[in-house]
Enzyme design. Structure first.
Site, PDB file in Angstrom:
ATOM      1  N   CYS A  53       0.788  -1.037  -0.130  1.00 36.13           N
ATOM      2  CA  CYS A  53       0.179   0.081  -0.079  1.00 36.13           C
ATOM      3  C   CYS A  53       0.764   1.245   0.076  1.00 36.13           C
ATOM      4  O   CYS A  53       1.851   1.423   0.810  1.00 36.13           O
ATOM      5  CB  CYS A  53      -0.974  -0.070   1.241  1.00 36.13           C
ATOM      6  SG  CYS A  53      -1.937   1.441   1.138  1.00 36.13           S
ATOM      7  N   CYS A  57       0.385   4.751   6.860  1.00 40.48           N
ATOM      8  CA  CYS A  57      -0.251   4.876   8.169  1.00 40.48           C
ATOM      9  C   CYS A  57       0.642   3.953   9.187  1.00 40.48           C
ATOM     10  O   CYS A  57       1.274   3.101   9.033  1.00 40.48           O
ATOM     11  CB  CYS A  57      -1.312   3.919   8.141  1.00 40.48           C
ATOM     12  SG  CYS A  57      -2.557   4.596   6.653  1.00 40.48           S
ATOM     13  N   CYS A  60       0.197   0.435  10.383  1.00 34.12           N
ATOM     14  CA  CYS A  60      -0.205  -0.693   9.410  1.00 34.12           C
ATOM     15  C   CYS A  60       1.056  -1.584   9.109  1.00 34.12           C
ATOM     16  O   CYS A  60       1.971  -0.974   8.213  1.00 34.12           O
ATOM     17  CB  CYS A  60      -0.977  -0.041   8.425  1.00 34.12           C
ATOM     18  SG  CYS A  60      -1.670  -1.256   7.320  1.00 34.12           S
ATOM     19  N   CYS A  97     -16.868  -8.628   5.827  1.00 40.80           N
ATOM     20  CA  CYS A  97     -16.246  -7.306   5.459  1.00 40.80           C
ATOM     21  C   CYS A  97     -14.880  -7.579   4.643  1.00 40.80           C
ATOM     22  O   CYS A  97     -14.212  -8.341   5.192  1.00 40.80           O
ATOM     23  CB  CYS A  97     -15.630  -6.554   6.598  1.00 40.80           C
ATOM     24  SG  CYS A  97     -17.048  -6.142   7.892  1.00 40.80           S
ATOM     25  N   CYS A 128     -19.713  -5.227   3.659  1.00 36.73           N
ATOM     26  CA  CYS A 128     -18.985  -4.111   4.097  1.00 36.73           C
ATOM     27  C   CYS A 128     -17.700  -4.310   3.206  1.00 36.73           C
ATOM     28  O   CYS A 128     -17.210  -5.335   3.127  1.00 36.73           O
ATOM     29  CB  CYS A 128     -18.612  -4.281   5.481  1.00 36.73           C
ATOM     30  SG  CYS A 128     -17.775  -2.837   6.057  1.00 36.73           S
ATOM     31  N   CYS A 188     -19.282   2.994   8.562  1.00 33.61           N
ATOM     32  CA  CYS A 188     -18.625   2.525   9.516  1.00 33.61           C
ATOM     33  C   CYS A 188     -17.216   3.180   9.680  1.00 33.61           C
ATOM     34  O   CYS A 188     -16.421   3.216   8.863  1.00 33.61           O
ATOM     35  CB  CYS A 188     -18.319   0.888   9.193  1.00 33.61           C
ATOM     36  SG  CYS A 188     -17.197   0.022  10.427  1.00 33.61           S
ATOM     37  N   ARG A 260     -18.101  -1.155  18.359  1.00 37.80           N
ATOM     38  CA  ARG A 260     -17.377  -2.378  17.909  1.00 37.80           C
ATOM     39  C   ARG A 260     -16.232  -2.351  18.724  1.00 37.80           C
ATOM     40  O   ARG A 260     -15.264  -1.493  18.583  1.00 37.80           O
ATOM     41  CB  ARG A 260     -17.179  -2.645  16.218  1.00 37.80           C
ATOM     42  CG  ARG A 260     -16.321  -4.088  16.267  1.00 37.80           C
ATOM     43  CD  ARG A 260     -16.133  -4.287  14.836  1.00 37.80           C
ATOM     44  NE  ARG A 260     -17.435  -4.311  13.985  1.00 37.80           N
ATOM     45  CZ  ARG A 260     -17.778  -3.922  13.019  1.00 37.80           C
ATOM     46  NH1 ARG A 260     -16.751  -3.066  12.243  1.00 37.80           N
ATOM     47  NH2 ARG A 260     -18.941  -4.114  12.380  1.00 37.80           N
TER      48      ARG A 260
HETATM   49  N1  SAM Z   1      -6.550   0.843   3.160  1.00 37.77           N
HETATM   50  C1  SAM Z   1      -7.941   1.143   3.546  1.00 37.77           C
HETATM   51  C2  SAM Z   1      -7.958   2.122   4.653  1.00 37.77           C
HETATM   52  O1  SAM Z   1      -7.112   2.478   5.329  1.00 37.77           O
HETATM   53  O2  SAM Z   1      -8.892   2.958   4.695  1.00 37.77           O
HETATM   54  C3  SAM Z   1      -8.399  -0.026   4.383  1.00 37.77           C
HETATM   55  C4  SAM Z   1      -8.008  -1.089   5.171  1.00 37.77           C
HETATM   56  S1  SAM Z   1      -7.162  -0.317   6.542  1.00 37.77           S
HETATM   57  C5  SAM Z   1      -6.383  -1.991   7.166  1.00 37.77           C
HETATM   58  C6  SAM Z   1      -8.629  -0.325   7.693  1.00 37.77           C
HETATM   59  C7  SAM Z   1      -8.463  -0.047   9.310  1.00 37.77           C
HETATM   60  O3  SAM Z   1      -7.766  -0.911   9.937  1.00 37.77           O
HETATM   61  C8  SAM Z   1      -7.503   1.284   9.338  1.00 37.77           C
HETATM   62  O4  SAM Z   1      -8.170   2.552   9.101  1.00 37.77           O
HETATM   63  C9  SAM Z   1      -7.190   1.133  10.892  1.00 37.77           C
HETATM   64  O5  SAM Z   1      -7.944   1.872  11.717  1.00 37.77           O
HETATM   65  C10 SAM Z   1      -7.245  -0.242  11.181  1.00 37.77           C
HETATM   66  N2  SAM Z   1      -6.096  -0.805  11.245  1.00 37.77           N
HETATM   67  C11 SAM Z   1      -4.962  -1.167  10.796  1.00 37.77           C
HETATM   68  N3  SAM Z   1      -3.770  -1.765  11.290  1.00 37.77           N
HETATM   69  C12 SAM Z   1      -4.236  -1.771  12.355  1.00 37.77           C
HETATM   70  C13 SAM Z   1      -3.448  -2.143  13.705  1.00 37.77           C
HETATM   71  N4  SAM Z   1      -2.207  -2.747  13.552  1.00 37.77           N
HETATM   72  N5  SAM Z   1      -3.957  -2.315  14.798  1.00 37.77           N
HETATM   73  C14 SAM Z   1      -5.392  -1.756  14.885  1.00 37.77           C
HETATM   74  N6  SAM Z   1      -6.032  -1.393  13.911  1.00 37.77           N
HETATM   75  C15 SAM Z   1      -5.551  -1.366  12.531  1.00 37.77           C
HETATM   76 FE1  SF4 Z   2      -2.704   1.318   3.352  1.00 42.61          FE
HETATM   77 FE2  SF4 Z   2      -2.643   0.336   5.822  1.00 42.61          FE
HETATM   78 FE3  SF4 Z   2      -3.121   2.827   5.457  1.00 42.61          FE
HETATM   79 FE4  SF4 Z   2      -4.936   1.062   4.684  1.00 42.61          FE
HETATM   80  S1  SF4 Z   2      -4.371   1.560   6.838  1.00 42.61           S
HETATM   81  S2  SF4 Z   2      -4.448   2.814   3.438  1.00 42.61           S
HETATM   82  S3  SF4 Z   2      -3.956  -0.547   4.107  1.00 42.61           S
HETATM   83  S4  SF4 Z   2      -1.219   1.761   5.083  1.00 42.61           S
END
Ligand code: SAM
Ligand code: SF4
Ligand code: DTB
Length: 314
Positions: A53, A57, A60, A97, A128, A188, A260
């Site tokens: 990606c 973030c 992530c 989801c 979802c 959501c 949730r």
């Molecule tokens: N890429 C898309 C986005 O960021 O909107 C969808 C997938 S992203 C993994 C969805 C959500 O998962 C993120 O917004 C974050 O809130 C949550 N998330 C991701 N990694 C996480 C982690 N290590 N611990 C807790 N929540 C996490």
């Molecule tokens: Fe990409 Fe992870 Fe950020 Fe979603 S949360 S946009 S998968 S880096």
């Protein structure tokens, strides 16, 4: 019971500061006014496109900017998604989801996701997806395919956001949420606790979510799952009572929404989860995997439901 309309930061912080028994009692009153306190909405996650990606973030595993160990996989074939959805339904999930590690989907990928949505919906499951930012017309396409919910988290306060994510803005998150709402899809949206944010940040996250009109139907509260190789791998977990307080305040601010208890349950004790349910959490992810990390096991959850006298909705 009066609900707070356009709550000020001071009003939200005053809820956080209530004596714990008073806060929990108030959250329980609100919860029982609108929901059965013994029923949990259950969703199952599937990562339909994993890793690589372009976003950064800090929490992530899937970002190209970090060094987390991860099996990168392109968009899954439809049959694999349908098989996973059937298994989720058989295991008691009400909603399926699908998450993809995109900044924003290309139209040709969106078409394939739309097919997945239609096929999952045909199984009698709610649908979802979480695909990143949407371009004009994409939310409408998903709605036409039968999408019930779009997950897009604000993650944290507008003030702390820049400490965690640098490749897209809070306003871009809000714009996608507005596009989803406009297309007639349920929203959501929630956040993550334990990224080093303050109570004020947690209150500002909830205030920002409460400013959405109408309120998100689903508010996921994730406990950070620390992942080696990400900038937040060593973040200090939130104090457990503070975590439960945040759930209780979310319940009071979102009386009609599902709150949730999302990521992080694998590491939580049964007692902490029980407190979160007493504070008004009434939705969980069911199934052994989240996106790239493990969830609480199915056996463990079955035992927890039995111990607490809870049952899955639907
Ligand atoms: N890429 C898309 C986005 O960021 O909107 C969808 C997938 S992203 C993994 C969805 C959500 O998962 C993120 O917004 C974050 O809130 C949550 N998330 C991701 N990694 C996480 C982690 N290590 N611990 C807790 N929540 C996490
Ligand atoms: Fe990409 Fe992870 Fe950020 Fe979603 S949360 S946009 S998968 S880096
Ligand atoms: C949400 O708020 N939590 C889910 C879902 N929406 C997509 C994701 C949790 C991801 C946890 C870390 C992982 O497994 O990669």
């Amino acid at each position: 019971m009066t609900t707070l309309q356009d709550p000020s930061l001071e009003e939200i912080l005053a809820l956080f500061e209530l004596p714990f028994p008073d806060l929990l009692f108030r959250a329980q009153q609100v919860h029982r006014e609108h929901f059965s306190a013994t029923e949990l909405q259950c969703s199952t996650l599937l990562s339909i496109k994993t890793g690589a990606c372009p976003e950064d973030c800090g929490y992530c595993a899937q970002s190209v900017h970090h060094e987390a160990k991860l099996a990168v996989t392109p968009l899954l074939p439809l049959a694999e998604v349908v098989a996973a959805a059937k298994a989720a339904k058989a295991a008691g999930a009400q909603r399926f989801c699908m998450g993809a590690a995109w900044r924003s989907p290309h139209d040709k990928d969106l078409e394939r996701v739309a097919e997945m949505v239609a096929a999952v919906k045909d199984l009698g499951l709610e649908t979802c997806v979480t695909l990143g930012m949407l371009k004009p017309g994409q939310a409408e396409r998903l709605q036409a395919a039968g999408l019930d919910y779009y997950n897009h988290n604000l993650d944290t306060s507008p003030e702390f956001y820049g400490e965690v994510i640098h490749t897209r803005s809070y306003q871009e998150r809000l714009d996608t949420l507005a596009a989803v709402r406009e297309a007639g899809i349920k929203v959501c949206s929630g956040g993550i606790l334990g990224m080093g944010e303050s109570r004020r940040d947690r209150a500002r996250l909830l205030q920002s979510l409460a400013a959405l009109r109408p309120a998100p139907e689903s508010v996921p509260i994730n406990a950070l799952v620390p992942i080696a190789g990400t900038p937040l791998a060593g973040a200090e977990p939130v104090d457990e009572i503070e975590f439960v307080r945040t759930i209780a305040v979310a319940r009071i601010l979102f009386p009609m929404s599902y709150v949730r208890l999302a990521a992080g349950r694998e590491k939580m004790s049964d007692a902490l989860q029980a407190l979160a349910f007493l504070a008004g959490a009434n939705s969980i992810f069911l199934g052994e995997r989240l996106l790239t990390t493990n969830n609480a096991s199915t056996d463990h959850d079955a035992g927890l439901f039995a111990k607490l006298g809870l049952r899955a909705a639907g």
